[in-house]
Design a protein around this motif. Structure first.
Motif, PDB file in Angstrom:
ATOM      1  N   MET A 369    -139.208  60.294   3.170  1.00 37.71           N
ATOM      2  CA  MET A 369    -138.464  59.451   4.126  1.00 37.71           C
ATOM      3  C   MET A 369    -139.358  58.372   4.756  1.00 37.71           C
ATOM      4  SD  MET A 369    -135.376  60.359   4.018  1.00 37.71           S
ATOM      5  CE  MET A 369    -135.077  61.348   2.565  1.00 37.71           C
ATOM      6  N   LYS A 370    -140.568  58.201   4.185  1.00 38.50           N
ATOM      7  CA  LYS A 370    -141.459  57.157   4.717  1.00 38.50           C
ATOM      8  C   LYS A 370    -141.052  55.804   4.153  1.00 38.50           C
ATOM      9  CE  LYS A 370    -145.528  59.943   5.617  1.00 38.50           C
ATOM     10  NZ  LYS A 370    -146.774  60.466   5.093  1.00 38.50           N
ATOM     11  N   CYS A 371    -141.271  54.775   4.979  1.00 37.43           N
ATOM     12  CA  CYS A 371    -140.981  53.419   4.544  1.00 37.43           C
ATOM     13  C   CYS A 371    -142.055  53.020   3.528  1.00 37.43           C
ATOM     14  CB  CYS A 371    -141.024  52.525   5.777  1.00 37.43           C
ATOM     15  SG  CYS A 371    -140.518  50.876   5.430  1.00 37.43           S
ATOM     16  N   LYS A 372    -141.612  52.488   2.381  1.00 37.04           N
ATOM     17  CA  LYS A 372    -142.572  52.203   1.312  1.00 37.04           C
ATOM     18  C   LYS A 372    -143.525  51.068   1.684  1.00 37.04           C
ATOM     19  CE  LYS A 372    -139.625  53.582  -2.572  1.00 37.04           C
ATOM     20  NZ  LYS A 372    -138.673  53.036  -3.534  1.00 37.04           N
ATOM     21  N   LEU A 377    -144.269  54.555   9.415  1.00 39.97           N
ATOM     22  CA  LEU A 377    -142.852  54.407   9.779  1.00 39.97           C
ATOM     23  C   LEU A 377    -141.952  55.191   8.812  1.00 39.97           C
ATOM     24  CD1 LEU A 377    -140.997  52.737  11.736  1.00 39.97           C
ATOM     25  CD2 LEU A 377    -140.774  51.085   9.879  1.00 39.97           C
ATOM     26  N   SER A 378    -141.012  55.947   9.364  1.00 42.66           N
ATOM     27  CA  SER A 378    -140.011  56.658   8.542  1.00 42.66           C
ATOM     28  C   SER A 378    -138.633  56.425   9.143  1.00 42.66           C
ATOM     29  CB  SER A 378    -140.269  58.163   8.554  1.00 42.66           C
ATOM     30  OG  SER A 378    -141.572  58.465   8.135  1.00 42.66           O
ATOM     31  N   PHE A 379    -137.621  56.679   8.340  1.00 42.32           N
ATOM     32  CA  PHE A 379    -136.230  56.604   8.798  1.00 42.32           C
ATOM     33  C   PHE A 379    -135.523  57.897   8.382  1.00 42.32           C
ATOM     34  CE2 PHE A 379    -137.369  52.156   8.525  1.00 42.32           C
ATOM     35  CZ  PHE A 379    -136.630  51.530   9.526  1.00 42.32           C
ATOM     36  N   THR A 401    -132.498  64.988   6.000  1.00 38.09           N
ATOM     37  CA  THR A 401    -133.414  63.834   5.970  1.00 38.09           C
ATOM     38  C   THR A 401    -134.343  63.883   7.184  1.00 38.09           C
ATOM     39  OG1 THR A 401    -131.746  62.420   7.050  1.00 38.09           O
ATOM     40  CG2 THR A 401    -131.863  62.321   4.646  1.00 38.09           C
ATOM     41  N   GLY A 402    -133.817  64.333   8.327  1.00 34.44           N
ATOM     42  CA  GLY A 402    -134.640  64.444   9.528  1.00 34.44           C
ATOM     43  C   GLY A 402    -135.763  65.461   9.319  1.00 34.44           C
ATOM     44  N   TYR A 403    -135.401  66.615   8.810  1.00 31.50           N
ATOM     45  CA  TYR A 403    -136.395  67.675   8.597  1.00 31.50           C
ATOM     46  C   TYR A 403    -137.492  67.203   7.637  1.00 31.50           C
ATOM     47  CZ  TYR A 403    -138.176  72.367   7.648  1.00 31.50           C
ATOM     48  OH  TYR A 403    -138.984  73.481   7.528  1.00 31.50           O
ATOM     49  N   LEU A 404    -137.059  66.583   6.534  1.00 39.18           N
ATOM     50  CA  LEU A 404    -138.035  66.112   5.535  1.00 39.18           C
ATOM     51  C   LEU A 404    -138.947  65.035   6.136  1.00 39.18           C
ATOM     52  CD1 LEU A 404    -139.038  66.283   2.635  1.00 39.18           C
ATOM     53  CD2 LEU A 404    -137.244  64.674   1.964  1.00 39.18           C
TER      54      LEU A 404
END
Ligand SMILES: Cc1cc2nc3c(=O)[nH]c(=O)nc-3n(C[C@H](O)[C@H](O)[C@H](O)COP(=O)(O)OP(=O)(O)OC[C@H]3O[C@@H](n4cnc5c(N)ncnc54)[C@H](O)[C@@H]3O)c2cc1C
Length: 409
Positions: A369-372, A377-379, A401-404
Motif C-alpha cells: 500500500m506504499k506510494c510507488k 507515504l501510503s494510502f 488495505t489498512g492492515y497491510l
C-alpha cells in the motif's frame, strides 16, 4: 521503530494504526471528528455489516473496481481474520444470510469499541478534533503533516486513510483525493456508487413506496445488456432504489456519463415465459369477461402499478375485459415482461454508500500500500480507486488495505 502518522480515523485508518502499532512503531492517529469511526455507526443500518464470511475468491468477485489489486491485501487479512480480530477484542459476532457478518448485539458501536480496544493495546496515540490540512514533504519524501492552526507534526511515514466523498457529514470530504492531485498522483474520475437512480418518466414517482420482490432488472447500453439480475427494488419520489438498483449503479455509472440516459426494464413475472403468461392472462380474462380491466390487473399487479399500466396502455379507466383485443393483450404481456423506464442519472454523493474512483492503484504497490513514487507515504481504504457491492465487502476492503499498509512499514 518509526514514527507513523495515520490521517483519518475511519475503518481503514484505525486498522492501519493497529497494524503499525503491532509492529512496534510509534503511531499517531489523527481524526478531525470528535470521535473515531463516525461512518461505521451508520453502516448496515446501524448494525454494521462489517465483513463477508466468504472465500477470498468470492470476495474478489464482489469487488467492482480493481479486484486484482486487492489480492495481497485480502490474502493477508481476510474476513476470517477480521471476525477473529473483532471477537478477540471483546465483541461477539454472527453471520447472517449471504455470509454477511454483524456484531451479535446488532450495534455498530460494538465494532468501533473492539477497534478502540485494539488501538489501546498497541499504544496508538489517538488525537480527535484534529484536522490535517496537508502532507509535508522534504525532497521526494513525506515527512509529516500540518494540522489546523498551522502546527507541524513530523513523522517517518504518513498513511492517508481519509475515505472518499460519500456521506460527507461523516467526515469523508475528499481531502486525501485533493492532496493526491497536488502531489501529482493520478486520481481516477470519481462518482457516487451503490446509490439510487433518477428516472425520467413521470409515471415512476406515482408508484413511490412500492417495493418489488423477485423481479428482474435489466439495463441496456447500445443493444448490449449492462446489467441483468433478479432481486428486490423500490420506487421512490425521484426514481428507483433498493438492492438491485444499488448494485446496478456501481456498474452503469461510467456508461451513464457517456450517454446521459440508459434504458431499463423490469420483468415483473420472471418465473413465467411469455407463452405461460399469455395463457394465464387469457384464463383470467375468460373468467372475468364482463369485469373492468383494472380489476383483473389487480390480480396480476401491485395495486399502485395498475393506474400506471392503464396510463401507459392508454386505456379508459372503465374499459371492460370483453373489449380488449389480442394485440392489446400482447402489449400488456410485453409490459409485464419488460416494464420500461429511462435512467437519467445517479443520485448524489450524500446518498451514496461508496465512492467509485479515487487515487489510482497504479500509484500504489499492492503488496504494501506504499506510494510507488513518493517515499514515506501510503494510502488505504476508500480514498483508493476501489469499491465493491454491498454485503460487507467495502468495509473489508478498508480493514484489509489498512492492515497491510500498517504492517508494511
Ligand atoms: C450509509 C452507509 C452504510 C454503509 N454500510 C456498509 C456496510 O454495512 N458494510 C460495508 O462493508 N460497507 C458499508 N458502507 C461503506 C463503508 O462504510 C466505507 O466503505 C468505509 O467506511 C470506508 O472506510 P475508510 O476508512 O476508507 O473511510 P471513512 O470511513 O470515510 O473514514 C475516513 C475518516 O477520515 C477522516 N478524515 C477525512 N479527512 C480528514 C482530515 N483532513 N483530517 C483528519 N481526518 C480526516 C474522516 O473524518 C473519517 O473519519 C456504508 C457506507 C454508508 C455511507
Amino acid at each position: 521503530m518509526s514514527k507513523v502518522i495515520v490521517v483519518g480515523g475511519g475503518a481503514a485508518g484505525m486498522m492501519a494504526a493497529y497494524g503499525a502499532g503491532l509492529c512496534g512503531h510509534s503511531v499517531t492517529l489523527l481524526e478531525k471528528n470528535e470521535k473515531l469511526g463516525k461512518k461505521i455507526y451508520i453502516t448496515g443500518k446501524g448494525r454494521c455489516n462489517f465483513t463477508n464470511a466468504c472465500s477470498e475468491e468470492d470476495f474478489l468477485k464482489n469487488v467492482v473496481s480493481n479486484p486484482k489489486f486487492l489480492f495481497s491485501a485480502i490474502y493477508t487479512f481476510n474476513s476470517d481474520a477480521m471476525i477473529d480480530f473483532i471477537e478477540a477484542h471483546g465483541t461477539e459476532t454472527k453471520v447472517e444470510r449471504g455470509n454477511r457478518a454483524f456484531p451479535a448485539s446488532d450495534h455498530a458501536s460494538d465494532i468501533t469499541k473492539a477497534l478502540k480496544k485494539a488501538l489501546d493495546e498497541v499504544n496508538v496515540d489517538v488525537r480527535l478534533n484534529t484536522e490535517v490540512k496537508c502532507v509535508l514533504f522534504a525532497d521526494d519524501q513525506a515527512v509529516g503533516v500540518e494540522i489546523e492552526g498551522g502546527k507541524e507534526l513530523n513523522s517517518d511515514h504518513v498513511i492517508i486513510c481519509t475515505g472518499g466523498l460519500s456521506y460527507a457529514t461523516t467526515g469523508s470530504t475528499g481531502d486525501g483525493l485533493k492532496w493526491a492531485k497536488q502531489m501529482g498522483l493520478n486520481v481516477t474520475k470519481t462518482r457516487p456508487a451503490l446509490v439510487p437512480l433518477n428516472v425520467k418518466e413521470a409515471y415512476v414517482p406515482k408508484m413511490q413506496g412500492l417495493a418489488l420482490k423477485n423481479v428482474k432488472l435489466s439495463i441496456n447500453y447500445g443493444g448490449k445488456k449492462l446489467y441483468d439480475e433478479f432481486g428486490e427494488m423500490l420506487f421512490t419520489h425521484f426514481g428507483v432504489s433498493g438492492p438491485l438498483v444499488l448494485s446496478a449503479s456501481s456498474i452503469i455509472g461510467s456508461f451513464l456519463e457517456k450517454t446521459g440516459t440508459l434504458d431499463a426494464t423490469i420483468d415483473l413475472k420472471p418465473a413465467l415465459s411469455y407463452d405461460e403468461l399469455d395463457a394465464r392472462i387469457l384464463r383470467d380474462f375468460n373468467d372475468n369477461m364482463n369485469k373492468r380491466l383494472s380489476s383483473v390487473l389487480r390480480g396480476l399487479l401491485p395495486s399502485s402499478m395498475v393506474p400506471v399500466f392503464i396510463e401507459i396502455m392508454d386505456f379508459d379507466d372503465d374499459r371492460q375485459i370483453n373489449s380488449v383485443t389480442k394485440e392489446e393483450r400482447a402489449e400488456l404481456i410485453k409490459l409485464l415482461k419488460a416494464f420500461p423506464f429511462t435512467i437519467s442519472g445517479l443520485r448524489e454523493y450524500k446518498e451514496a454508500i461508496v465512492t467509485q474512483g479515487g487515487v489510482s492503484v497504479k500509484n500504489i504497490d499492492p503488496s504494501t500500500m506504499k506510494c510507488k513514487n513518493i517515499n514515506g507515504l501510503s494510502f488505504a481504504g476508500e480514498v483508493l480507486d476501489l469499491d465493491a457491492f454491498t454485503g460487507g465487502f467495502n468495509l473489508q476492503i478498508a480493514w484489509a488495505t489498512g492492515y497491510l499498509a500498517g504492517l508494511s512499514i
